[in-house]
Design a protein around this motif. Structure first.
Motif, PDB file in Angstrom:
ATOM      1  N   PRO A   1       0.834  -1.208   0.000  1.00 37.67           N
ATOM      2  CA  PRO A   1       0.000   0.000   0.000  1.00 37.67           C
ATOM      3  C   PRO A   1       0.866   1.253   0.000  1.00 37.67           C
ATOM      4  O   PRO A   1       2.013   1.216   0.471  1.00 37.67           O
ATOM      5  N   HIS A   2       0.331   2.349  -0.521  1.00 38.57           N
ATOM      6  CA  HIS A   2       1.061   3.618  -0.556  1.00 38.57           C
ATOM      7  C   HIS A   2       0.142   4.760  -0.117  1.00 38.57           C
ATOM      8  O   HIS A   2      -1.032   4.778  -0.483  1.00 38.57           O
ATOM      9  N   ALA A   3       0.717   5.691   0.644  1.00 43.14           N
ATOM     10  CA  ALA A   3      -0.044   6.844   1.144  1.00 43.14           C
ATOM     11  C   ALA A   3       0.352   8.058   0.300  1.00 43.14           C
ATOM     12  O   ALA A   3       1.402   8.657   0.534  1.00 43.14           O
TER      13      ALA A   3
ATOM     14  N   HIS B   1       3.663  12.688  -3.824  1.00 41.84           N
ATOM     15  CA  HIS B   1       4.582  11.588  -3.498  1.00 41.84           C
ATOM     16  C   HIS B   1       3.986  10.634  -2.493  1.00 41.84           C
ATOM     17  O   HIS B   1       2.981  10.923  -1.856  1.00 41.84           O
ATOM     18  N   CYS B   2       4.651   9.489  -2.366  1.00 38.03           N
ATOM     19  CA  CYS B   2       4.270   8.538  -1.333  1.00 38.03           C
ATOM     20  C   CYS B   2       4.842   9.017  -0.013  1.00 38.03           C
ATOM     21  O   CYS B   2       6.005   9.399   0.072  1.00 38.03           O
ATOM     22  N   HIS B   3       4.009   8.995   1.040  1.00 32.96           N
ATOM     23  CA  HIS B   3       4.470   9.443   2.359  1.00 32.96           C
ATOM     24  C   HIS B   3       5.050   8.292   3.188  1.00 32.96           C
ATOM     25  O   HIS B   3       5.376   8.478   4.358  1.00 32.96           O
TER      26      HIS B   3
ATOM     27  N   SER C   1      10.612   5.952   2.962  1.00 32.65           N
ATOM     28  CA  SER C   1      11.639   5.189   2.226  1.00 32.65           C
ATOM     29  C   SER C   1      11.212   4.987   0.774  1.00 32.65           C
ATOM     30  O   SER C   1      12.059   4.887  -0.110  1.00 32.65           O
ATOM     31  N   HIS C   2       9.906   4.895   0.544  1.00 33.61           N
ATOM     32  CA  HIS C   2       9.420   4.767  -0.837  1.00 33.61           C
ATOM     33  C   HIS C   2       9.671   6.061  -1.611  1.00 33.61           C
ATOM     34  O   HIS C   2      10.085   6.045  -2.762  1.00 33.61           O
ATOM     35  N   GLN C   3       9.395   7.160  -0.936  1.00 29.19           N
ATOM     36  CA  GLN C   3       9.642   8.461  -1.558  1.00 29.19           C
ATOM     37  C   GLN C   3      11.118   8.589  -1.931  1.00 29.19           C
ATOM     38  O   GLN C   3      11.461   8.977  -3.046  1.00 29.19           O
TER      39      GLN C   3
END
Ligand code: C2O
Ligand code: CU
Length: 459
Positions: free
Chosen positions: A392-394, A441-443, A446-448
């Motif tokens: 999942p991504h925020a 962006h993804c919050h 580390s993904h960001q």
């Protein structure tokens, strides 16, 4: 109801208890980013070296009235460059705090003057936006509360900043900020759970008291699954923005990284017992916050709360004239991505990973040269986000709030961060009203850092 047990860390028996508000309020005009120590673990462990705003973790609570100006000079006493982002504020672009897009990062010893107005009342937060995986993990965040001219009728207003932290056995912040597994999987998850920097936060309350709880998820990557016990609650705002009607809380609810939920709760537990904000994990429910019910207020249980006063009307995007802009999310572990563009060049997955990149939006890892969205002020925008990854991504958009376009074509409540599960496609829509260059962006930080970011230009 699953059993409630108090959290323990390394079998420590002592519980750190705190009553009353955890934040000090000061009228100073400086926000100093500097190292400081604070006791995070139980007292038999050493204090934790942190990076803080104005010496406390979380950073100083900023409380202002709707429409007022925030004037703060960031002084950087850290060994790294930094910058402050005011998450959720529909701000002047030049004050948005994004190095490389809206300002230069503030060097060690340097300063930057933030000066902006707060158009919307609600629950916001501020945090470092430079090397944020590391800097937020080290403690560089705080609450930013914009008060309504006429607030709701509550007995107390309590800010609860949820976090998890990865500490070593000696109470230091684990410095594996570039951990490949975190980057490629669910992000950096901690080994202790905190509220307002404490492992076992508690408040003394009275039965029939009415509280406003402002929940803020400040963690790097943890999706908190929460519930309530002994508290009768309504959701009155999401990501700062009031709901048209308070919604009764029925069962568990989720707060993704960077999201906020404002609740109005009535204490219904008996005097002499405890009420809880519960954090659900796979292995059961834990006390995120404990409310010791020490007495009873004479007042009878009250009627359901009224809605919060509305913020300025942002209108609704006219979906008929907004062509959906696709944003395909790829990469990560078990994602099957074979390569992506980076710095204007096509790279195979292996080369991407060597440069620390593991995710892509529309086939590009990291900030692309051209914006995903390029529109004039006043235009409606619809972005269709498809999560083709195994996590999942925020997703957070700067400078604007948006509404989710639901399957039936109706539009959901205003938000600035939306959680998108694996294999899900979610559309958001809004009127581009705020000129400037805005990050999307993804919050999961580390993904960001590992590729999940793009941007929007509003002219
Ligand atoms: Cu909470 Cu790009 O921000
Ligand atoms: Cu993500």
């Amino acid at each position: 109801m699953t059993t409630l047990t108090r959290r323990t860390f390394l079998q420590a028996a002592a519980a750190v208890c705190a009553a009353g508000p955890a934040f000090a309020k000061s009228p100073g005009t400086v926000l100093k980013a500097a190292a400081a120590e604070q006791q995070v673990l139980p007292t038999e462990y050493p204090a934790t070296p942190l990076w803080t705003f104005n010496g406390t973790f979380p950073g100083e609570a900023l409380r202002i009235k709707q429409g007022d100006r925030v004037i703060r000079q960031l002084e950087n006493a850290l060994p790294q460059s930094t910058a402050i982002h005011w998450h959720g504020i529909r701000i002047d672009n030049a004050m948005d705090g994004v190095p490389g897009l809206t300002q230069a990062a503030v060097e060690p010893g340097g300063a930057f003057n933030y000066d902006f107005v707060t158009p919307d009342a609600g629950t916001y937060w501020y945090h470092s936006h430079n090397r944020s995986t590391e800097q937020i993990a080290r403690g560089l965040y705080g609450p930013l509360i914009v008060e309504e001219a006429e607030g709701p009728d509550v007995d107390r207003d309590i800010v609860l900043m949820l976090d998890d932290m990865r500490l070593t056995q000696t109470g230091e912040i684990s410095d594996d900020f570039d951990n490949m597994h975190d980057k490629s999987h669910a992000g950096r998850l901690g080994n202790i759970i905190l509220t307002n920097g404490r492992m076992d936060l508690s408040y003394e309350v009275r039965r029939n008291e009415r509280l406003r709880l402002r929940l803020i998820n400040a963690s790097n990557a943890r999706i908190f699954q929460l519930g309530l016990q002994g508290l009768n609650a309504w959701t009155v705002a999401l990501d700062g923005m009031p709901l048209g009607q308070p919604e009764p809380v029925d069962g568990a609810f989720v707060i993704a990284p960077a999201q906020r939920v404002d609740l109005i709760v009535d204490v219904v537990a008996e005097a002499g017992s405890e009420a809880f904000l519960i954090h659900f994990e796979r292995d059961g429910g834990f006390a995120q916050v404990t409310f010791d019910v020490v007495g009873q207020d004479a007042s009878q249980p009250r009627a359901a709360p009224s809605p919060l006063p509305p913020n300025p009307d942002l209108g609704r995007a006219d979906l008929a004239s907004a062509t959906p802009i696709p944003l395909v999310m790829e990469g990560g572990a078990m994602g099957g991505m074979r390569g992506a563009m980076m710095d204007g060049r096509r790279m195979a997955m292996r080369e991407l990973v060597q440069s620390g990149q593991m995710w892509a939006f529309n086939g590009t890892a990291g900030l692309p040269e051209a914006p995903l969205v390029d529109v004039f002020k006043g235009e409606p925008v619809r972005i269709s986000m498809r999560n083709d990854t195994a996590f999942p991504h925020a997703m957070h958009l700067h400078g604007h709030h948006f509404r989710e376009v639901r399957a039936d074509g109706t539009q959901g409540p205003l938000r600035d961060t939306i959680l998108i599960d694996r294999n899900e496609t979610r559309d958001i829509a809004f009127v581009a009203h705020n000129p400037g260059d805005w990050l999307l962006h993804c919050h999961m930080l580390s993904h960001q850092a590992a590729g999940m970011k793009t941007w929007m230009r509003v002219q």
